[in-house]
Design a protein around this motif. Structure first.
Motif, mmCIF file in Angstrom:
data_model
loop_
_atom_site.group_PDB
_atom_site.id
_atom_site.type_symbol
_atom_site.label_atom_id
_atom_site.label_comp_id
_atom_site.label_asym_id
_atom_site.label_seq_id
_atom_site.Cartn_x
_atom_site.Cartn_y
_atom_site.Cartn_z
ATOM 1 N N ASP A 231 38.432 40.157 50.471
ATOM 2 C CA ASP A 231 38.331 38.732 50.521
ATOM 3 C C ASP A 231 39.530 38.077 50.028
ATOM 4 O OD1 ASP A 231 35.431 38.764 51.399
ATOM 5 O OD2 ASP A 231 34.743 39.303 49.181
ATOM 6 N N ARG A 232 40.054 38.367 48.980
ATOM 7 C CA ARG A 232 41.294 37.807 48.602
ATOM 8 C C ARG A 232 42.360 38.018 49.357
ATOM 9 N NH1 ARG A 232 41.595 36.485 43.240
ATOM 10 N NH2 ARG A 232 39.759 36.917 41.993
ATOM 11 N N GLY A 233 42.532 39.221 50.172
ATOM 12 C CA GLY A 233 43.548 39.282 51.237
ATOM 13 C C GLY A 233 43.202 38.491 52.257
ATOM 14 N N LEU A 234 42.112 38.050 52.869
ATOM 15 C CA LEU A 234 41.656 37.232 53.853
ATOM 16 C C LEU A 234 42.085 35.686 53.572
ATOM 17 C CD1 LEU A 234 40.455 36.193 56.456
ATOM 18 C CD2 LEU A 234 38.141 36.421 55.520
ATOM 19 N N ILE A 235 41.805 35.472 52.449
ATOM 20 C CA ILE A 235 42.197 33.818 51.780
ATOM 21 C C ILE A 235 43.690 33.883 51.797
ATOM 22 C CG2 ILE A 235 42.228 32.399 49.733
ATOM 23 C CD1 ILE A 235 39.342 33.800 48.992
ATOM 24 N N HIS A 236 44.415 34.926 51.257
ATOM 25 C CA HIS A 236 45.827 34.950 51.161
ATOM 26 C C HIS A 236 46.185 34.708 52.719
ATOM 27 C CE1 HIS A 236 49.603 36.622 49.269
ATOM 28 N NE2 HIS A 236 50.142 35.443 50.215
ATOM 29 N N ALA A 237 45.886 35.446 53.539
ATOM 30 C CA ALA A 237 46.023 35.295 55.028
ATOM 31 C C ALA A 237 46.015 34.083 55.658
ATOM 32 C CB ALA A 237 45.298 36.412 55.896
ATOM 33 N N LEU A 238 44.621 33.230 55.324
ATOM 34 C CA LEU A 238 44.589 32.192 55.782
ATOM 35 C C LEU A 238 45.487 31.009 55.151
ATOM 36 C CD1 LEU A 238 40.518 32.113 55.649
ATOM 37 C CD2 LEU A 238 42.093 32.198 57.823
ATOM 38 N N HIS A 239 45.860 31.381 54.227
ATOM 39 C CA HIS A 239 47.030 30.432 53.637
ATOM 40 C C HIS A 239 48.397 30.542 54.291
ATOM 41 C CE1 HIS A 239 45.745 27.750 50.371
ATOM 42 N NE2 HIS A 239 44.965 28.832 49.977
ATOM 43 N N THR A 240 48.700 31.838 54.572
ATOM 44 C CA THR A 240 49.986 32.129 55.368
ATOM 45 C C THR A 240 49.926 31.456 56.958
ATOM 46 O OG1 THR A 240 49.978 34.173 53.955
ATOM 47 C CG2 THR A 240 51.610 34.045 55.970
ATOM 48 N N ASP A 241 48.856 31.539 57.451
ATOM 49 C CA ASP A 241 48.630 31.114 58.999
ATOM 50 C C ASP A 241 47.324 30.882 58.930
ATOM 51 O OD1 ASP A 241 48.400 30.226 61.418
ATOM 52 O OD2 ASP A 241 50.065 31.523 62.111
ATOM 53 N N ALA A 242 46.751 29.473 59.034
ATOM 54 C CA ALA A 242 45.418 29.440 59.127
ATOM 55 C C ALA A 242 44.636 29.660 60.082
ATOM 56 C CB ALA A 242 45.017 28.059 58.346
ATOM 57 N N ARG A 243 45.547 29.519 61.309
ATOM 58 C CA ARG A 243 44.790 29.701 62.661
ATOM 59 C C ARG A 243 45.160 31.234 63.172
ATOM 60 N NH1 ARG A 243 42.584 25.796 65.430
ATOM 61 N NH2 ARG A 243 43.260 26.771 67.249
ATOM 62 N N ALA A 244 45.646 31.997 62.331
ATOM 63 C CA ALA A 244 45.955 33.440 62.835
ATOM 64 C C ALA A 244 44.634 34.025 63.461
ATOM 65 C CB ALA A 244 46.559 34.199 61.787
ATOM 66 N N PRO A 245 44.808 34.875 64.530
ATOM 67 C CA PRO A 245 43.474 35.314 65.050
ATOM 68 C C PRO A 245 42.915 36.445 64.083
ATOM 69 C CG PRO A 245 45.456 35.178 66.661
ATOM 70 C CD PRO A 245 45.984 34.844 65.445
ATOM 71 N N GLY B 298 46.995 30.996 42.721
ATOM 72 C CA GLY B 298 45.748 31.862 42.318
ATOM 73 C C GLY B 298 45.005 32.260 43.619
ATOM 74 N N ARG B 299 45.290 31.684 44.412
ATOM 75 C CA ARG B 299 44.722 31.884 45.996
ATOM 76 C C ARG B 299 45.683 33.231 46.706
ATOM 77 N NH1 ARG B 299 43.555 25.854 48.254
ATOM 78 N NH2 ARG B 299 42.226 25.286 46.671
ATOM 79 N N LEU B 300 46.925 33.336 45.934
ATOM 80 C CA LEU B 300 47.681 34.162 46.864
ATOM 81 C C LEU B 300 47.900 35.550 45.689
ATOM 82 C CD1 LEU B 300 50.442 31.624 47.565
ATOM 83 C CD2 LEU B 300 48.424 32.139 48.937
ATOM 84 N N GLY B 301 48.913 36.233 46.219
ATOM 85 C CA GLY B 301 49.177 37.427 45.224
ATOM 86 C C GLY B 301 48.718 38.919 45.794
ATOM 87 N N THR B 302 47.945 38.719 46.973
ATOM 88 C CA THR B 302 47.269 39.899 47.337
ATOM 89 C C THR B 302 48.117 40.685 48.568
ATOM 90 O OG1 THR B 302 45.056 39.146 46.990
ATOM 91 C CG2 THR B 302 45.175 40.752 48.610
ATOM 92 N N LEU B 303 48.619 39.934 49.404
ATOM 93 C CA LEU B 303 49.384 40.404 50.554
ATOM 94 C C LEU B 303 50.858 40.728 50.034
ATOM 95 C CD1 LEU B 303 48.418 38.112 53.506
ATOM 96 C CD2 LEU B 303 47.341 40.358 52.630
#
Length: 324
Positions: free
Chosen positions: A8-22, A150-155
């Motif tokens: 879940d945290r990885g997904l949140i981090h990924a969306l912060h990195t690129d919110a529209r990534a497939p 706090g939303r990052l730090g996983t990837l």
């Protein structure tokens, strides 16, 4: 309450990195299946308030932003906060200080007859409000396009690199303001509702074509005219205590102090404002003891001559999402 795991945290981090990534790309980066990522996204949406939204950069809209603090009777504060949250020109509407203070960010156009009508006419006439103070936001050091750590730090940096800008043209963003067309504003309105809406959905919502929408959004992102943000309940990520910190800092040290605070993982926002306190921050901490330790140890800077701590009791509206 949902307790997110590493995926879940990885997904949140990924969306912060690129919110529209497939989801296919996010799944590949996270080492799982597309179906799993889609299912986790839907669960976070339903149980943690996760929303992906697009917002215009203040530079492009030329809008002014004000922190407004309203003191109201306890019996009327809730209704006033709800009314403010429902307005299109507000964000981050919160109830603080024992339930008698409402804090909101109000966005006003730079000119025109109604530029400051909410500040000068509508709010002062509202029954139940006993005091109003408005603080013009001069500069944002942390917040907006820069997410709370706090939303990052996983990837890993390598995982972020695979996600970042996968569908954007190479090269730096433009520094000059970008004037939005009426079609751009319709596109932004649709993305404000769902930042991950597909191009076909966006075309239907704006009366355009998928190819045109794709081209316009790519251009807006490349120019830095829009950015994507995530609304999610901080408590889901372990921050159960939230507080606004109104600080008075020696003007000659303001920039120095603000840059130091922008590096603190406990803070989600750091901004310079007008008013008797010239620096405001939003702290997100694990619990009351964690906030106490932060205030007496990490925030004990000699240039900060005064701190007013206002615990956030309830958030009625985040960046764009109304809270139930």
């Amino acid at each position: 309450m949902l307790e997110p795991d590493d995926l879940d945290r990885g997904l949140i981090h990924a969306l912060h990195t690129d919110a529209r990534a497939p989801f296919t790309l996010i799944a590949d980066v996270l080492g799982t299946s597309t179906q799993t990522v889609a299912r986790r996204y839907r669960r976070l949406h339903a149980e943690a308030g996760l929303r992906v939204i697009a917002l215009p950069s203040p530079r492009s809209t030329r809008a002014h932003q004000w922190f407004v603090r309203l003191t109201a009777a306890t019996r009327t504060a809730h209704d006033i906060a709800v009314a403010l949250a429902r307005r299109a020109d507000t964000s981050w509407v919160r109830l603080t200080s024992g339930g008698t203070e409402i804090v909101a960010i109000i966005h006003t156009p730079p000119s025109g007859p109604d530029a400051h009508s909410l500040l000068l006419r509508d709010i002062p006439r509202t029954a139940g409000i006993t005091a109003v103070s408005a603080h013009y936001l001069l500069h944002t050091y942390l917040g907006g396009p820069t997410p709370w750590r706090g939303r990052l730090g996983t990837l890993t940096p390598e995982q972020e690199a695979r996600l970042r800008g996968h569908d954007l043209p190479a090269g730096p963003t433009h520094d000059e303001p970008y004037p939005f067309t009426d079609a751009d504003l319709r596109l932004l309105a649709a993305l404000r509702e769902d930042g991950r809406a597909g191009y076909a959905e966006l075309a239907a919502a704006t009366g355009s074509t998928p190819a045109t929408v794709t081209r316009r959004l790519t251009e807006l992102r490349a120019r830095g005219a829009v950015f994507f943000d995530i609304d999610i309940e901080p408590a889901v990520l372990g921050a159960t205590v939230s507080a606004l910190l109104w600080m008075q800092v020696a003007p000659s040290r303001l920039d120095e102090v603000a840059h130091v605070l922008a590096g603190h993982p406990e803070l989600a926002v750091v901004a310079a404002t007008t008013g008797p306190t010239n620096l405001v921050a939003h702290a997100l901490c694990r619990d009351a003891e964690d906030l106490h330790r932060y205030l007496i140890h990490r925030l004990a800077l000699d240039a900060i001559t005064r701190i007013e701590t206002a615990p956030v009791l309830r958030t009625y509206k985040a960046a764009a999402t109304l809270r139930a």
